[in-house]
Scaffold this active site. Structure first.
Site, PDB file in Angstrom:
ATOM      1  N   THR A 154      -0.961   7.564  -1.115  1.00 50.44           N
ATOM      2  CA  THR A 154      -2.249   7.412  -1.812  1.00 50.44           C
ATOM      3  C   THR A 154      -3.123   6.329  -1.190  1.00 50.44           C
ATOM      4  O   THR A 154      -4.328   6.275  -1.452  1.00 50.44           O
ATOM      5  CB  THR A 154      -2.026   7.059  -3.288  1.00 50.44           C
ATOM      6  OG1 THR A 154      -1.420   5.747  -3.380  1.00 50.44           O
ATOM      7  CG2 THR A 154      -1.120   8.074  -3.961  1.00 50.44           C
ATOM      8  N   ASP A 187      -0.844  -3.536  12.475  1.00 52.10           N
ATOM      9  CA  ASP A 187      -0.346  -4.032  11.190  1.00 52.10           C
ATOM     10  C   ASP A 187      -0.088  -5.534  11.311  1.00 52.10           C
ATOM     11  O   ASP A 187       0.809  -5.969  12.043  1.00 52.10           O
ATOM     12  CB  ASP A 187       0.947  -3.305  10.803  1.00 52.10           C
ATOM     13  CG  ASP A 187       1.412  -3.662   9.403  1.00 52.10           C
ATOM     14  OD1 ASP A 187       1.804  -4.836   9.176  1.00 52.10           O
ATOM     15  OD2 ASP A 187       1.392  -2.778   8.522  1.00 52.10           O
ATOM     16  N   ASP A 223       3.527  -6.774  10.330  1.00 52.16           N
ATOM     17  CA  ASP A 223       4.533  -6.456  11.335  1.00 52.16           C
ATOM     18  C   ASP A 223       4.411  -7.356  12.540  1.00 52.16           C
ATOM     19  O   ASP A 223       5.415  -7.807  13.114  1.00 52.16           O
ATOM     20  CB  ASP A 223       4.394  -4.995  11.773  1.00 52.16           C
ATOM     21  CG  ASP A 223       4.966  -4.013  10.755  1.00 52.16           C
ATOM     22  OD1 ASP A 223       5.742  -4.451   9.892  1.00 52.16           O
ATOM     23  OD2 ASP A 223       4.630  -2.816  10.835  1.00 52.16           O
ATOM     24  N   ARG A 278       0.834  -1.192   0.000  1.00 52.04           N
ATOM     25  CA  ARG A 278       0.000   0.000   0.000  1.00 52.04           C
ATOM     26  C   ARG A 278       0.871   1.245   0.000  1.00 52.04           C
ATOM     27  O   ARG A 278       1.712   1.427   0.874  1.00 52.04           O
ATOM     28  CB  ARG A 278      -0.918   0.009   1.226  1.00 52.04           C
ATOM     29  CG  ARG A 278      -1.915   1.163   1.228  1.00 52.04           C
ATOM     30  CD  ARG A 278      -2.903   1.032   2.361  1.00 52.04           C
ATOM     31  NE  ARG A 278      -2.261   1.186   3.671  1.00 52.04           N
ATOM     32  CZ  ARG A 278      -2.915   1.163   4.815  1.00 52.04           C
ATOM     33  NH1 ARG A 278      -4.206   0.948   4.830  1.00 52.04           N
ATOM     34  NH2 ARG A 278      -2.275   1.323   5.952  1.00 52.04           N
TER      35      ARG A 278
END
Length: 209
Positions: free
Chosen positions: A108, A200, A203, A104
Site C-alpha cells: 500500500t 534506501d 539500508d 512503509r
C-alpha cells in the site's frame, strides 16, 4: 502551505553529491548524513531567541548572549532518522530525544506505526522531526500527527532529500510545520522511491539490504 527552506550552501551540496553516489560505502554514508544534518541544524535553529547575561572573562566582566531558555526535542523517525540524531545532539546537547517507529507497507506504501516514545514534557518543547528522506510524505505526516497530540510548542521537519509529492502531502496535512531540506528532487518512481534520490537511506546507513 508550509514554509519550505531548501539549503543551497556549497558545503551541503558538495556532501550531498557524495552521499548520492552508489559507490559511497556505509561508513562514509553515515558520516555524510551526520555532517549534513549538523549544517542543517545550524540554519534550522537560526530563529532561537537569545537573552543577555553577564559573565566574567579572564579579563573583565562583560555582557554576552545565551539561549533564552528554549527547550528543544529531537524526534527521529525510525530507523533512518537516527542517522541524523547524533549530529543534532552535538549542536544542542541539552535537547531531549523521542522516537517514533513507522515502516512503509510494501503493497500500500502507507506508513504503519510500531513504536512511539516521546519526552514527558514535550508540551514545553520545540520539536525537530528528523528523517533523511521525504518521499510520499505519509510517514512524516503521521509522525507529526502523533506528536501534535502532546501539544508541543512548535514542530519543524528536517530531511535531506524531498520529493515534490512528499512536500505537497506534508504541507497540506500540516501547513504550520516548517520544512527544511538539502535538495528537492524530481519525482517518485512507481515504487515510491525518490528520483534521482540516493536509494534506501536506512539500508545505506546501516549496511542492510
Amino acid at each position: 502551505m508550509s514554509k519550505i527552506t531548501i539549503f543551497d550552501h556549497p558545503l551541503i551540496q558538495h556532501k550531498l553529491s557524495i552521499l548520492r553516489d552508489v559507490n559511497t560505502g556505509s561508513k562514509q554514508f553515515r558520516e555524510l548524513i551526520s555532517e549534513i544534518a549538523m549544517l542543517m541544524c545550524y540554519e534550522a535553529t537560526r530563529d532561537l531567541e537569545l537573552e543577555e547575561v553577564e559573565i566574567n572573562t579572564p579579563m573583565c566582566k562583560t555582557k554576552a548572549k545565551k539561549l533564552a531558555g528554549r527547550k528543544l526535542a529531537f524526534v527521529p523517525i525510525l530507523r533512518a532518522g537516527c542517522g541524523m540524531l547524533d549530529a543534532m545532539l552535538e549542536m544542542v546537547p541539552a535537547a531531549k530525544v523521542g522516537h517514533i517507529g513507522l515502516y512503509r507497507d510494501e503493497e500500500t506504501h502507507q506508513p504503519v506505526e510500531y513504536y512511539n516514545k516521546l519526552p514527558s514534557d514535550i508540551n514545553e518543547r520545540d520539536v525537530f522531526v528528523l528523517d533523511p528522506m521525504l518521499a510520499t510524505g505519509g510517514s512524516a505526516s503521521d509522525a507529526i500527527s502523533i506528536i501534535k497530540k502532546s501539544n508541543p510548542r512548535s514542530i519543524k521537519f528536517l530531511c535531506i532529500i524531498a520529493a515534490p509529492e512528499g512536500i505537497e502531502v506534508l504541507s497540506n496535512a500540516h501547513p504550520d510545520v516548517q520544512i527544511f531540506c538539502a535538495a528537492k528532487d524530481s519525482h517518485l518512481n512507481e515504487n515510491c522511491y525518490i528520483i534521482p534520490g540516493l536509494g534506501d537511506a536506512g539500508d545505506r546507513i546501516f549496511g542492510t539490504k
